[in-house]
Scaffold this active site. Structure first.
Site, PDB file in Angstrom:
ATOM      1  CD  GLU A   1       8.612   0.529  10.643  1.00 29.33           C
ATOM      2  OE1 GLU A   1       9.617   0.626   9.915  1.00 29.33           O
ATOM      3  OE2 GLU A   1       7.539   0.046  10.264  1.00 29.33           O
TER       4      GLU A   1
ATOM      5  CB  CYS B   1      -1.964   0.521   8.598  1.00 26.44           C
ATOM      6  SG  CYS B   1      -0.692   1.752   8.456  1.00 26.44           S
TER       7      CYS B   1
ATOM      8  CG  ASN C   1      -0.378   0.001   2.495  1.00 28.01           C
ATOM      9  OD1 ASN C   1       0.736  -0.499   2.657  1.00 28.01           O
ATOM     10  ND2 ASN C   1      -1.056   0.553   3.470  1.00 28.01           N
TER      11      ASN C   1
ATOM     12  CD  GLU D   1       5.051  -0.035  13.257  1.00 24.09           C
ATOM     13  OE1 GLU D   1       3.836   0.138  13.540  1.00 24.09           O
ATOM     14  OE2 GLU D   1       5.975   0.266  14.034  1.00 24.09           O
TER      15      GLU D   1
HETATM   16  P1  NDP Z   1       0.506  -9.127   4.154  1.00 22.98           P
HETATM   17  O1  NDP Z   1       0.665  -9.320   5.601  1.00 22.98           O
HETATM   18  O2  NDP Z   1      -0.207 -10.158   3.395  1.00 22.98           O
HETATM   19  O3  NDP Z   1       1.936  -9.009   3.440  1.00 22.98           O
HETATM   20  C1  NDP Z   1       2.902  -8.092   3.825  1.00 22.98           C
HETATM   21  C2  NDP Z   1       4.251  -8.616   3.386  1.00 22.98           C
HETATM   22  O4  NDP Z   1       4.539  -9.808   4.086  1.00 22.98           O
HETATM   23  C3  NDP Z   1       4.323  -8.965   1.905  1.00 22.98           C
HETATM   24  O5  NDP Z   1       5.608  -8.687   1.428  1.00 22.98           O
HETATM   25  C4  NDP Z   1       4.078 -10.461   1.928  1.00 22.98           C
HETATM   26  O6  NDP Z   1       4.567 -11.158   0.809  1.00 22.98           O
HETATM   27  C5  NDP Z   1       4.839 -10.842   3.166  1.00 22.98           C
HETATM   28  N1  NDP Z   1       4.455 -12.132   3.730  1.00 22.98           N
HETATM   29  C6  NDP Z   1       3.294 -12.812   3.568  1.00 22.98           C
HETATM   30  N2  NDP Z   1       3.350 -13.973   4.270  1.00 22.98           N
HETATM   31  C7  NDP Z   1       4.568 -14.019   4.868  1.00 22.98           C
HETATM   32  C8  NDP Z   1       5.232 -14.946   5.711  1.00 22.98           C
HETATM   33  N3  NDP Z   1       4.655 -16.079   6.105  1.00 22.98           N
HETATM   34  N4  NDP Z   1       6.480 -14.651   6.137  1.00 22.98           N
HETATM   35  C9  NDP Z   1       7.097 -13.521   5.771  1.00 22.98           C
HETATM   36  N5  NDP Z   1       6.516 -12.604   4.951  1.00 22.98           N
HETATM   37  C10 NDP Z   1       5.269 -12.841   4.530  1.00 22.98           C
HETATM   38  O7  NDP Z   1      -0.100  -7.683   3.961  1.00 22.98           O
HETATM   39  P2  NDP Z   1      -0.423  -6.912   2.590  1.00 22.98           P
HETATM   40  O8  NDP Z   1       0.763  -6.802   1.723  1.00 22.98           O
HETATM   41  O9  NDP Z   1      -1.638  -7.552   2.034  1.00 22.98           O
HETATM   42  O10 NDP Z   1      -0.709  -5.441   3.129  1.00 22.98           O
HETATM   43  C11 NDP Z   1      -1.901  -5.087   3.685  1.00 22.98           C
HETATM   44  C12 NDP Z   1      -1.857  -5.177   5.210  1.00 22.98           C
HETATM   45  O11 NDP Z   1      -0.771  -4.431   5.741  1.00 22.98           O
HETATM   46  C13 NDP Z   1      -3.086  -4.586   5.854  1.00 22.98           C
HETATM   47  O12 NDP Z   1      -3.618  -5.474   6.792  1.00 22.98           O
HETATM   48  C14 NDP Z   1      -2.595  -3.305   6.550  1.00 22.98           C
HETATM   49  O13 NDP Z   1      -3.299  -2.919   7.644  1.00 22.98           O
HETATM   50  C15 NDP Z   1      -1.188  -3.635   6.854  1.00 22.98           C
HETATM   51  N6  NDP Z   1      -0.358  -2.420   6.901  1.00 22.98           N
HETATM   52  C16 NDP Z   1       0.080  -1.947   8.105  1.00 22.98           C
HETATM   53  C17 NDP Z   1       0.818  -0.803   8.195  1.00 22.98           C
HETATM   54  C18 NDP Z   1       1.340  -0.332   9.509  1.00 22.98           C
HETATM   55  O14 NDP Z   1       2.306   0.396   9.530  1.00 22.98           O
HETATM   56  N7  NDP Z   1       0.743  -0.687  10.626  1.00 22.98           N
HETATM   57  C19 NDP Z   1       1.157  -0.019   7.000  1.00 22.98           C
HETATM   58  C20 NDP Z   1       0.690  -0.608   5.780  1.00 22.98           C
HETATM   59  C21 NDP Z   1      -0.052  -1.763   5.757  1.00 22.98           C
HETATM   60  P3  NDP Z   1       3.576 -11.432  -0.434  1.00 22.98           P
HETATM   61  O15 NDP Z   1       3.514 -10.188  -1.183  1.00 22.98           O
HETATM   62  O16 NDP Z   1       4.208 -12.529  -1.174  1.00 22.98           O
HETATM   63  O17 NDP Z   1       2.249 -11.841   0.147  1.00 22.98           O
END
Ligand code: NDP
Length: 484
Positions: free
Chosen positions: A462, A284, A154, A250
């Site tokens: 962060e 988020c 995002n 995060e």
């Molecule tokens: P995900 O948790 O699905 O993925 C985030 C990252 O983690 C991606 O690079 C993903 O790879 C990777 N990932 C997935 N599974 C694993 C695993 N088992 N081990 C290690 N890495 C893994 O989130 P999204 O990308 O779908 O992003 C949306 C989510 O992020 C929302 O829930 C949002 O709230 C949260 N978010 C939080 C923020 C914060 O600062 N609090 C800021 C921005 C977003 P892959 O692409 O291959 O799935």
């Protein structure tokens, strides 16, 4: 870079750009016929190589001259600004946020590198007299070591920027795993870092499936900084516990915006809109629970519904669009399913919540706004991560504070009021890591801590110099100099 050019993005491992057995096309969510590029998917073996390369590189980078690190980070910020037009188009095509929002994000990434350029030379050590006669004590902050940086789609430039800039500033070597949805921004950012003079072995880029590569990225790191969903964060935390790998998580949010009777109605509507709708609700810190006291409730509902219903949803590169499409097909399906859930739970759908057709095939949806919802409904308890917001009517400030705090999440919260006393009472009662008065729940700034409580975050925050708590380890040295 033009909208028609097709990129071939490769991995960066041990200072070399590498092919992989598998390349995947990356399509624009605004126009599924627009292929942004083809990107290499790392194998487990390549991820292991990247971890080992980072381990070797850390030995020289961790002891590198602070001025050198400062110069590289500053030049990276400059390099981002020099390419802001192309990067903004790439980001908008790849993720689907509007060009205006993309440009703001790219500019922010540059600011972040410029901020962290100051960190290597600031230092944060201490020198104290010992309690024993003839002793001095040095308190030193050393690099954590090899860090895996795992990022979501995002904010595909800003989130990597705030992790990478901090990691490098404090002397860590990096393995960067961007979301599989936005590899283009990751490759572009890494290219700029190398152009800025970063020794290539210090920065390793592995793209592909997080679920597949996750175990290697966690088991072989000294620390994992992750931004993404709460379920993935929980899995990382459990995995990291095995080897006691340090984590910084995060995670998601369900941020409340409280609107009191004494609020300026126009401001409150604007704040609610800015919190809930821009970037297609995919932040988020999105304000998804709008908690409004009885006196202003009906007027607020009417005005906000008018504003949300009028939003122009379109192609990310169309200057008329106020919001772009949802980023992925899976996310769109999730957003629409929560609209159904809200209806079934008995909330009143005021507007939106429908899939939209546009001249180009993409994941378009009208933002959904519910009224007459209660805080125990799933639409108010679970993170949607899309343009779905719900209004909850309450009697007074005390009830508003209680409802706002009644959530597993605790990332951001906001209040609209003219009363300083009410704002302070809300601030004290808030259970989130960030509190905002008379402005949107989103809009975090890079020089101060960013982090959530509850299931919204874990470990050191962060941003700002607060993140050094994660990226460095403390060493305390006692010196018996023998002078009484
Ligand atoms: P995900 O948790 O699905 O993925 C985030 C990252 O983690 C991606 O690079 C993903 O790879 C990777 N990932 C997935 N599974 C694993 C695993 N088992 N081990 C290690 N890495 C893994 O989130 P999204 O990308 O779908 O992003 C949306 C989510 O992020 C929302 O829930 C949002 O709230 C949260 N978010 C939080 C923020 C914060 O600062 N609090 C800021 C921005 C977003 P892959 O692409 O291959 O799935």
């Amino acid at each position: 870079m033009t909208a028609t050019e097709r990129i071939r993005g490769r991995l960066l491992i041990d200072g070399q750009w590498r092919d992989a057995e598998r390349f995947e096309p990356n399509r624009s969510p605004s126009d599924l016929s627009d292929v942004v590029g083809d990107y290499a998917w790392a194998s487990m073996e390549q991820a292991r190589e990247a971890m080992a390369a980072a381990r070797r590189a850390q030995a020289h980078w961790g002891r590198s001259n602070p001025q050198m690190r400062t110069d590289i980070l500053r030049r990276t910020g400059d390099g981002i600004l020099a390419r802001i037009d192309a990067l903004s188009v790439l980001l908008a095509r790849e993720e689907g946020k509007t060009l205006k929002d993309a440009r703001g994000e790219v500019a922010r990434a540059a600011q972040i590198f410029h901020y962290y350029a100051g960190e290597p030379t600031r230092g944060r050590g201490g020198f104290l007299p010992g309690l024993r006669e003839g002793f001095n004590i040095i308190v030193d902050h050393e690099p954590l070591g090899v860090v895996s940086l795992i990022t979501p789609w995002n904010f595909p430039i800003a989130v990597p920027a705030w992790k990478i800039a901090a990691a490098l500033a404090y002397g860590n070597a990096v393995v960067f795993k961007p979301s599989e949805v936005t590899p283009g921004c990751a490759v572009a950012l890494v290219e700029i870092l190398l152009e800025a003079g970063l020794p290539a072995d210090v920065m390793n880029l592995v793209m592909g499936s997080g679920a597949e590569l996750g175990s290697v990225l966690i088991d072989e790191a000294d620390g994992v900084s992750f931004t993404g969903s709460t379920p993935t964060g929980r899995w990382i935390l459990e995995r990291a516990a095995k080897n006691m790998v340090k984590v910084q998580l995060e995670l998601g949010g369900k941020s409340p915006l409280v609107v009191l009777d004494d609020a300026d109605l126009d401001l409150a509507v604007q704040v609610a809109y800015e919190g809930a709708v821009p970037q297609t609700g995919q932040r988020c810190t999105t304000a998804s629970r709008l908690i409004v006291t009885r006196g202003l409730h009906d007027a607020f509902v009417e005005k906000l519904a008018q504003r949300v219903a009028a939003v122009r949803v379109g192609h990310a590169l169309d200057p008329q669009s106020e919001i772009g499409p949802v980023a992925t097909e899976a996310q769109l399906a999730k957003d629409l399913s929560y609209v159904d859930i809200g209806r079934q739970e008995g909330a009143e759908l005021l507007c939106g919540g429908e899939r939209l057709e546009r001249p180009t095939a993409g994941y378009y949806m009208s933002p959904a706004l519910f009224a007459n919802s209660t805080n125990d409904m799933r639409i108010n308890r679970e993170e949607v991560f899309g343009p779905v917001a719900a209004i909850i009517k309450v009697e007074d400030l005390d009830e508003a504070i209680a409802v706002a705090a009644d959530s597993d999440f605790g990332l951001s919260s906001a209040i609209c009021t003219r009363s300083l006393t009410a704002a302070e009472k809300f601030r004290r009662g808030s259970s989130s890591g960030m509190v905002v008065v008379n402005a949107s729940t989103s809009g975090a700034e890079y020089h101060v801590p960013f982090g959530g409580r509850g299931v919204s975050g874990f470990g050191a925050p962060e941003q700002g110099s607060a993140t050094s708590e994660f990226f460095t380890e403390v060493k305390t040295t006692y010196i018996n100099h023998g002078i009484a």
